[in-house]
Design a protein around this motif. Structure first.
Motif, short mmCIF file in Angstrom:
data_model
loop_
_atom_site.label_atom_id
_atom_site.label_comp_id
_atom_site.label_asym_id
_atom_site.label_seq_id
_atom_site.Cartn_x
_atom_site.Cartn_y
_atom_site.Cartn_z
N UNK A 98 0.85 -1.19 0.00
CA UNK A 98 0.00 0.00 0.00
C UNK A 98 0.88 1.24 0.00
N UNK A 99 0.53 2.20 -0.85
CA UNK A 99 1.30 3.44 -0.98
C UNK A 99 0.41 4.61 -0.58
N UNK A 100 0.94 5.48 0.26
CA UNK A 100 0.18 6.63 0.76
C UNK A 100 -0.03 7.65 -0.35
N UNK A 101 -1.25 8.18 -0.42
CA UNK A 101 -1.57 9.18 -1.43
C UNK A 101 -0.87 10.49 -1.10
N UNK A 102 -0.31 11.19 -2.09
CA UNK A 102 0.41 12.45 -1.83
C UNK A 102 -0.55 13.57 -1.46
N UNK A 103 0.02 14.62 -0.86
CA UNK A 103 -0.75 15.81 -0.54
C UNK A 103 -1.49 15.76 0.77
#
Length: 715
Positions: free
Chosen positions: A412-417
């Protein structure tokens, strides 16, 4: 070793209420019954004697053998004739008698060692055992002593078998401890909830929350949890009984509908912000962030054409599986099932339930909420759950786990911003461990050793070198003593005040309970807290001296963007925890106006001010707490970290007056506690309040808190 079984160990027929269960024991502990010869034990068979006698439940019975429940009956029942002259065998088995009240299977227990119903001939031991069983040595909320092994030969009046004593007195560390057992928890919780303003939780907010609704639910949950913990602490603990006030409070609120975001959803949860922390899994359930109280994967069904397929909505990574959590933006999450438990053999994980939902979410590309569990350093076995925002699943695979079985893995990759959450925790931990330097430190310890922990002064915003000069002082300076109108002696709790102490005057002032839990969290909702003072004989580490022990959290004074200096903590702070007291000089009310002047930075605390919307926490709905005298404190020249706490109309800190008896004099202090859980590096603020109309001077100060409930001013 089993005791000899004789006639005295079997109830006399007809002398026992059949609704009671006698000496329930595992089958492997049952022993055959041999005939009792004169002066011979039932377990030693003399030479030439019959080795074993078997008797049916209806008899006849040889000497030394008698029936046991539910097969005993009166002698005249052994042979009853029907009108037709035949023998009624059902009567012989007592089947014509009324059936006794059914008892739930969960109510049957094997008596623990020392509490079995064997007749040992020691009346003192039996009396002590009966007292233990009567007074609630139980791990069930609705347990009754009639479900334990209490026999007729215990000498107990059967008419009183199910009656509980209101309390039981014991002595501990020289103190008389009164263990309570008759508190109706549900009635107590109902009374508490009825006094709270829950209008924000209408039917719409229960399904779709808001910041106000989430805050309300979490605040009520923690108030109930702390009260349950306070009451249960006054009961005697039972070996093997794990008290879970969090589960009791959560289940109660669920049944009452005191929750929000009950509708499952993909993506953000209204009212829950990234970086919010939770100390209990039940809190995640109540606010709709993660529904399962134990499972790590939460999912829901979505319709695809005519079919419905599961998709993951949230996961909790708390260390139960082999997750890779080192990266703050990437999480390698292990699937559920097939874990290596002590009581189960390891198996391959299957593509079902939560695992299938994660796989479907990979292909659909929907967002998944991630909650990371981190270690609670104040509780060796505890976890703190950090909401880290939205992630997306990039890939999945199967690999061999440590147990040698197949385990599903999901990247799982964290969404930017998104605002930082877990990364902040990692950074603060590096500061604590000395692996990284805090940027912008002006003074490592503003308190110069006056506090138990250093208080750093930090500015990473502008070129300001520090606040105006003042003398750091951790206490409160009374210019003149304030005599008490009702002087009373301090307590005599030599080893420290204990829950249930009958003779502790300090505890009686607090409603009969200790105001703080064992970890220093405020449990009392009284408007005034009575702590032990100089007249008391308890030690400095007494549980009723929480505000006298100095700082418990690593605090820093920092430069804000537009509000001057502020205060925040490196450590997570749980709701109800003591933070600090307001230190300074107590000034005369007649000189208050001269002391305050027109300077907004005058650092004056006025206990006469009332704080709207905080009546639930203050315990007084009629305004500010009633102090024995008007209290005004100036921290302009002398003070501590509390002088740097800014105002907010939506604060996360509130104050309570603390009264300590000091040899006939009133010693009032102002203690600050957390309203809700506060994550690291979040600014600590409290409501400065509003001056009562009769004391108002028309001066209003513009508020810069920028909260949704900002009043625009304080005065």
């Amino acid at each position: 070793m089993e005791q000899p079984l004789g006639q005295d160990s079997i109830p006399v027929a007809g002398s026992l209420d059949k609704s009671k269960v006698l000496n329930v024991r595992p089958l492997r502990q049952l022993v055959p019954v041999f005939p009792s010869a004169s002066n011979v034990s039932s377990f030693s068979t003399p030479q030439g004697a019959a080795p074993f006698v078997c008797a049916g439940p209806s008899g006849p019975f040889p000497p030394g053998v008698a029936p046991f429940y539910p097969f005993f009956f009166s002698p005249n029942e052994q042979s009853q004739q029907t009108p037709g002259g035949t023998t009624n065998t059902n009567a012989s088995f007592g089947l014509n008698s009324p059936i006794s009240t059914a008892v739930p299977i969960s109510s049957f227990r094997t008596p623990t060692e020392g509490t079995s119903a064997q007749n040992t001939g020691s009346s003192r031991k039996n009396s002590r055992r009966r007292a233990q069983l009567q007074d609630g040595y139980s791990d069930g909320q609705n347990d009754n002593s009639q479900y334990y092994g209490i026999g007729a030969n215990d000498g107990q009046d059967s008419s009183k078998a199910g009656r509980k004593n209101k309390s039981k007195k014991k002595t501990r560390n020289g103190q008389d401890i009164n263990f309570m057992s008759d508190v109706d928890i549900d009635a107590m919780l109902n009374d508490m909830v009825s006094t709270y303003n829950l209008s924000v939780l209408d039917s719409n907010r229960q399904a779709h929350g808001s910041i106000e609704a989430v805050s309300c639910v979490l605040m009520v949950f923690d108030l109930l949890r702390r009260k349950i913990s306070q009451v249960e602490e006054s009961k005697e603990s039972t070996p093997g009984n794990i008290r879970r006030p969090d589960l009791k409070a959560g289940a109660f609120l669920m049944t009452k509908g005191v929750r929000t975001n009950s509708n499952k959803r993909v993506g953000t949860v209204p009212g829950v912000e990234i970086g919010d922390i939770f100390f209990f899994r039940m809190e995640l359930c109540l606010v709709g962030l993660h529904a399962p109280s134990m499972a790590g994967i939460d999912y829901m069904g979505l319709k695809v054409s005519q079919d419905e397929e599961p998709v993951a909505v949230s996961i909790v990574s708390s260390g139960g599986y082999e997750d890779d959590t080192n990266d703050a933006d990437v999480l390698i999450y292990s699937g559920q099932g097939g874990v290596n438990r002590k009581d189960k053999e390891s198996t391959d994980q299957k593509l079902e339930r939560g695992n299938l939902a994660l796989e479907k979410s990979l292909h659909r590309g929907n967002e998944v909420r991630v909650v990371r569990g981190v270690r609670d350093f104040s509780n060796p076995t505890g976890k703190i759950y950090v909401y880290d925002g939205l992630y997306k699943i990039q890939e999945s695979w199967v690999e061999k786990g440590k147990s040698g079985c197949n385990v599903f893995k999901y990247k799982l990759v964290r969404l930017p911003g998104q605002r930082e959450a877990f990364l902040t925790w990692k950074l603060v931990q590096q500061w604590k461990d000395g692996n990284a330097s805090r940027i912008g430190v002006i003074i490592p310890d503003l308190a110069s050793g006056a506090e138990s922990l250093p208080v750093s002064l930090v500015n990473d915003v502008d070129d300001e070198k520090g606040p105006a000069y003042f003398t750091y002082y951790a206490g409160l300076k009374y210019l003149k003593p304030v005599c008490s109108t009702e002087p009373s002696a301090g307590c005599n709790c030599i080893g420290g005040c204990l829950p249930g102490n009958l003779n502790c005057p300090c505890m009686q002032k607090n409603g009969g309970y200790l105001p703080y839990s064992s970890n220093g969290v405020l449990a009392s909702q009284q408007s005034m807290i009575y702590e032990c003072g100089a007249s008391c004989q308890c030690p400095p580490n007494c549980r009723n001296r929480v505000s006298q022990g100095g700082l418990k959290f690593r605090l820093e004074v920092f430069r804000t963007k537009g509000k001057g200096w502020g205060l925040r903590s490196w450590d997570p702070i749980r709701a109800g925890a003591y933070i600090c007291q307001y230190a300074g000089e107590v000034i005369d009310c007649s000189k208050e106006k001269d002391s305050v002047g027109d300077n907004e930075d005058s650092y004056v605390f006025d206990a006469k001010r009332c704080c709207p919307n905080l009546e639930v926490l203050s315990g007084d709905s009629d305004g500010p707490p009633r102090l024995p005298f008007p209290l005004v404190i100036s921290a302009k020249n002398v003070g501590n970290v509390a002088r740097f706490m800014n105002h907010s109309c939506s604060p996360n800190v509130y104050w309570k007056p603390i009264l300590r008896e000091n040899k006939g004099e009133h010693d009032v202090h102002i203690a600050f506690h957390a309203i809700r859980h506060v994550p690291p590096m979040m600014e600590l603020t409290y409501d400065y309040g509003i001056v009562p109309p009769e004391s108002a001077n028309g001066r209003k100060i513009n508020c810069l808190c920028e909260s949704l409930k900002c009043r625009g001013y304080f005065c």
